[in-house]
Design an enzyme around this catalytic site. Structure first.
Site, PDB file in Angstrom:
ATOM      1  N   HIS A 151       0.527   0.931 -13.113  1.00  0.00           N
ATOM      2  CA  HIS A 151       1.310  -0.239 -13.513  1.00  0.00           C
ATOM      3  C   HIS A 151       2.784   0.181 -13.624  1.00  0.00           C
ATOM      4  O   HIS A 151       3.078   1.227 -14.200  1.00  0.00           O
ATOM      5  CB  HIS A 151       0.800  -0.776 -14.845  1.00  0.00           C
ATOM      6  CG  HIS A 151       1.484  -2.040 -15.242  1.00  0.00           C
ATOM      7  ND1 HIS A 151       1.222  -3.243 -14.612  1.00  0.00           N
ATOM      8  CD2 HIS A 151       2.439  -2.288 -16.157  1.00  0.00           C
ATOM      9  CE1 HIS A 151       1.996  -4.177 -15.142  1.00  0.00           C
ATOM     10  NE2 HIS A 151       2.742  -3.620 -16.079  1.00  0.00           N
TER      11      HIS A 151
ATOM     12  N   LEU B 235      -6.386  -6.606 -19.377  1.00  0.00           N
ATOM     13  CA  LEU B 235      -5.348  -6.411 -18.365  1.00  0.00           C
ATOM     14  C   LEU B 235      -4.397  -5.262 -18.747  1.00  0.00           C
ATOM     15  O   LEU B 235      -3.852  -5.256 -19.856  1.00  0.00           O
ATOM     16  CB  LEU B 235      -4.557  -7.727 -18.211  1.00  0.00           C
ATOM     17  CG  LEU B 235      -3.381  -7.705 -17.245  1.00  0.00           C
ATOM     18  CD1 LEU B 235      -3.865  -7.607 -15.807  1.00  0.00           C
ATOM     19  CD2 LEU B 235      -2.507  -8.943 -17.436  1.00  0.00           C
ATOM     20  N   ASP B 236      -4.182  -4.325 -17.830  1.00  0.00           N
ATOM     21  CA  ASP B 236      -3.216  -3.227 -18.011  1.00  0.00           C
ATOM     22  C   ASP B 236      -3.347  -2.595 -19.396  1.00  0.00           C
ATOM     23  O   ASP B 236      -2.366  -2.461 -20.131  1.00  0.00           O
ATOM     24  CB  ASP B 236      -1.777  -3.757 -17.804  1.00  0.00           C
ATOM     25  CG  ASP B 236      -1.580  -4.326 -16.411  1.00  0.00           C
ATOM     26  OD1 ASP B 236      -2.210  -3.826 -15.464  1.00  0.00           O
ATOM     27  OD2 ASP B 236      -0.811  -5.304 -16.280  1.00  0.00           O
TER      28      ASP B 236
ATOM     29  N   ASN C  94      -5.828   2.600 -12.685  1.00  0.00           N
ATOM     30  CA  ASN C  94      -4.862   1.597 -12.220  1.00  0.00           C
ATOM     31  C   ASN C  94      -3.468   2.148 -12.435  1.00  0.00           C
ATOM     32  O   ASN C  94      -3.249   2.950 -13.341  1.00  0.00           O
ATOM     33  CB  ASN C  94      -5.016   0.297 -13.014  1.00  0.00           C
ATOM     34  CG  ASN C  94      -4.023  -0.768 -12.580  1.00  0.00           C
ATOM     35  OD1 ASN C  94      -3.813  -0.970 -11.378  1.00  0.00           O
ATOM     36  ND2 ASN C  94      -3.401  -1.445 -13.539  1.00  0.00           N
TER      37      ASN C  94
ATOM     38  N   GLY D 123       0.771  -1.239   0.000  1.00  0.00           N
ATOM     39  CA  GLY D 123       0.000   0.000   0.000  1.00  0.00           C
ATOM     40  C   GLY D 123       0.801   1.287   0.000  1.00  0.00           C
ATOM     41  O   GLY D 123       0.316   2.309   0.485  1.00  0.00           O
ATOM     42  N   SER D 124       2.015   1.270  -0.625  1.00  0.00           N
ATOM     43  CA  SER D 124       2.780   2.524  -0.617  1.00  0.00           C
ATOM     44  C   SER D 124       2.146   3.561  -1.551  1.00  0.00           C
ATOM     45  O   SER D 124       2.169   4.757  -1.280  1.00  0.00           O
ATOM     46  CB  SER D 124       4.245   2.274  -0.980  1.00  0.00           C
ATOM     47  OG  SER D 124       4.366   2.010  -2.352  1.00  0.00           O
ATOM     48  N   ASN D 125       1.547   3.109  -2.651  1.00  0.00           N
ATOM     49  CA  ASN D 125       0.859   4.068  -3.532  1.00  0.00           C
ATOM     50  C   ASN D 125      -0.350   4.662  -2.827  1.00  0.00           C
ATOM     51  O   ASN D 125      -0.613   5.859  -2.927  1.00  0.00           O
ATOM     52  CB  ASN D 125       0.416   3.383  -4.839  1.00  0.00           C
ATOM     53  CG  ASN D 125       1.511   3.422  -5.879  1.00  0.00           C
ATOM     54  OD1 ASN D 125       1.855   4.483  -6.388  1.00  0.00           O
ATOM     55  ND2 ASN D 125       2.090   2.259  -6.158  1.00  0.00           N
TER      56      ASN D 125
ATOM     57  N   GLU E  70       5.932   6.399  -9.314  1.00  0.00           N
ATOM     58  CA  GLU E  70       4.527   5.986  -9.164  1.00  0.00           C
ATOM     59  C   GLU E  70       3.827   6.890  -8.150  1.00  0.00           C
ATOM     60  O   GLU E  70       2.686   7.319  -8.349  1.00  0.00           O
ATOM     61  CB  GLU E  70       4.430   4.538  -8.672  1.00  0.00           C
ATOM     62  CG  GLU E  70       4.882   3.513  -9.690  1.00  0.00           C
ATOM     63  CD  GLU E  70       4.600   2.083  -9.228  1.00  0.00           C
ATOM     64  OE1 GLU E  70       3.518   1.827  -8.667  1.00  0.00           O
ATOM     65  OE2 GLU E  70       5.490   1.224  -9.399  1.00  0.00           O
TER      66      GLU E  70
END
Ligand code: GAR
Length: 456
Positions: A364, A399-400, A362, A267-269, A429
């Site tokens: 990535h 996906l992504d 999202n 959970g750093s973002n 990020e």
């Protein structure tokens, strides 16, 4: 279409434009008329009177048909002329294509006009129409494409150009064709609906083209599809929230947007976003709920430390759809406007994505479309790229994959190893995600094809 079969006419009926105009003007009254016979040598035509069927309501089909007759017959052009409804000199009116079809099916010797898909779906016999190359052509998607191509220059200048009676150079073109139009307001009142309409039209102009021919519609030639894209570009997608910052997902007036973070790991973002929300760097927003699919995710203790609401909705042992339904229910219960996946290691079901159109982001750790999927930083390092980075994008069904909002690039240093590269990407990020959230919440953008562009 016509109803002559029972009289033993098995070969397709052949009609020239002037004969068709004569029939609809009420001048050619029987199937034994010399004009009809001339076009159908060797065919035993029935002795019936011709019964003309036409639409009684206003219709685009009538517009195409009467435009053709006006082009082919000076007399028709004078009276009754062309339009979505005209005053018919002869025949019986029916409401809708069903009404016209009903009349033709019930009346021996009747003739009517409907769009091709309707004739095919209902197995109605159709006439071949003579074109300017003197060929009798069956209606088909291919023959329509040939007609559209013959008018390609004119259509490029004005998409309303009628596609009737093409020149003889279009040898295989069917002469009575038209485009289908949608009238779409540039700006919609309901941002959610407007966004979906825009996405639907985008589908029609791109992937949807591949299904056109199974419905007997012609594909748009590339220049017209491009023209469509250009016009669609003028339609203002709701983008984020329209007007910016004052409406929420349900169109209610709000001052603060509810963000939810979905995560599976440390959970750093999430923490970086939470700090920027708290400091007002991401204005007019609050984190309404942090949801983890794993009970052991480090991000849950970050939420606890920051005093934010955290929920565990465990995915273990559940089917994707079942789990997604629980998560969506929680998001709706918290009146969430924007969903941010931050290390959420699950692919969302299409249904989930559709619940929040253009409202799921999202992050990535690669410069997409390079290196989607797991261990992106390692993939990039092993591949030997010289530039790496991260991407924040809208989530779509793949996906992504969805439209890119923000990317940050960094050089890969000779001294890097996989860990140091991943750490420097992570720093980026933490900057990129907040930038993207702020940009999306401001709502001052639109999505054109795959491109997220600021509004002028
Ligand atoms: C981040 O590097 C993020 O880009 C990645 O998971 C990590 C989560 O870290 N996401 C993906 O790979 C998604 N395909 P965090 O839990 O410290 O934010």
């Amino acid at each position: 279409m016509h109803y002559l079969q029972s009289a033993g006419t098995q070969q397709p009926l052949k009609l020239s434009g002037p004969t068709l105009a004569g029939i609809y003007l009420g001048k050619i009254k029987t199937w034994q008329d010399p004009e009809v016979k001339k076009g159908n040598p060797g065919v035993t035509l029935p002795g019936h009177t011709i019964v003309v069927a036409h639409r009684s309501d206003g219709s685009g089909t009538t517009n195409i048909f009467s435009t053709y007759l006006a082009k082919i017959s000076p007399e028709w052009a004078k009276q009754p002329g062309k339009g979505i409804s005209v005053s018919w000199p002869a025949g019986i009116g029916g409401k809708g294509s069903e009404g016209v079809t009903g009349t033709v099916k019930q009346t021996l010797g009747a003739i009517g006009y409907v769009e091709l898909t309707y004739a095919k779906e209902n197995n109605l016999p159709v006439a071949q129409i003579r074109n300017q190359a003197a060929k009798y052509v069956d209606p088909s998607a291919a023959a329509t494409t040939a007609a559209i191509n013959a008018f390609s220059d004119e259509l490029g200048k004005d998409v309303r150009t009628p596609i009737v009676d093409p020149p003889a150079s279009a040898a295989h073109a069917y002469p009575i064709c038209g485009l289908t139009y949608l009238l779409v307001p540039k700006q919609g009142k309901d941002p959610k609906k407007h966004d979906m309409v825009k996405q639907f039209i985008q589908f029609i102009l791109t992937d949807g083209q591949n299904t056109a021919e199974c419905l007997y519609y012609a594909k748009l030639p590339p220049n017209l599809a491009d023209e469509g894209q250009k016009m669609l570009g003028e339609v203002r997608a709701a983008g984020g929230f329209y007007p910016a910052r004052s409406l929420n997902y349900d169109g209610e007036r709000v001052l603060t947007h509810n963000i939810s973070i979905l995560l599976s790991g440390r959970g750093s973002n999430f923490e970086a976003i939470a700090k920027n929300v708290a400091s007002g760097k991401i204005p007019n927003a609050q984190i309404a709920a942090v949801i983890s699919n794993r009970p052991d995710a480090g991000g849950l203790s970050v939420a606890e430390r920051l005093g934010l609401k955290a929920l565990v909705i465990a995915s273990n042992g559940k089917k994707r759809e079942e789990h997604d339904q629980e998560v969506v229910a929680a998001l709706k219960a918290h009146k969430v406007d924007l969903v941010c996946l931050a290390g959420y290691m699950r692919l969302l079901s299409p249904w989930f994505v559709q619940q929040f159109p253009r409202r799921i982001l999202n992050i990535h750790p690669s410069l997409l479309p390079a290196f989607p999927g797991l261990e992106a930083q390692e993939q990039a390092f092993v591949y030997g790229v010289k530039v790496a980075g991260c991407t924040v994008h809208f989530v779509d069904e793949e996906l992504d994959h969805g439209p890119i909002i923000v990317q940050k690039a960094i050089p890969v240093l000779d001294s890097d190893d996989e860990r140091s590269l991943a750490a420097r990407i992570l720093e980026q990020e933490h900057i990129a995600y907040s930038e993207a959230i702020e940009f999306v919440l401001a709502g001052n953008f639109e999505v054109v094809g795959r491109r997220v562009v600021g509004r002028r």
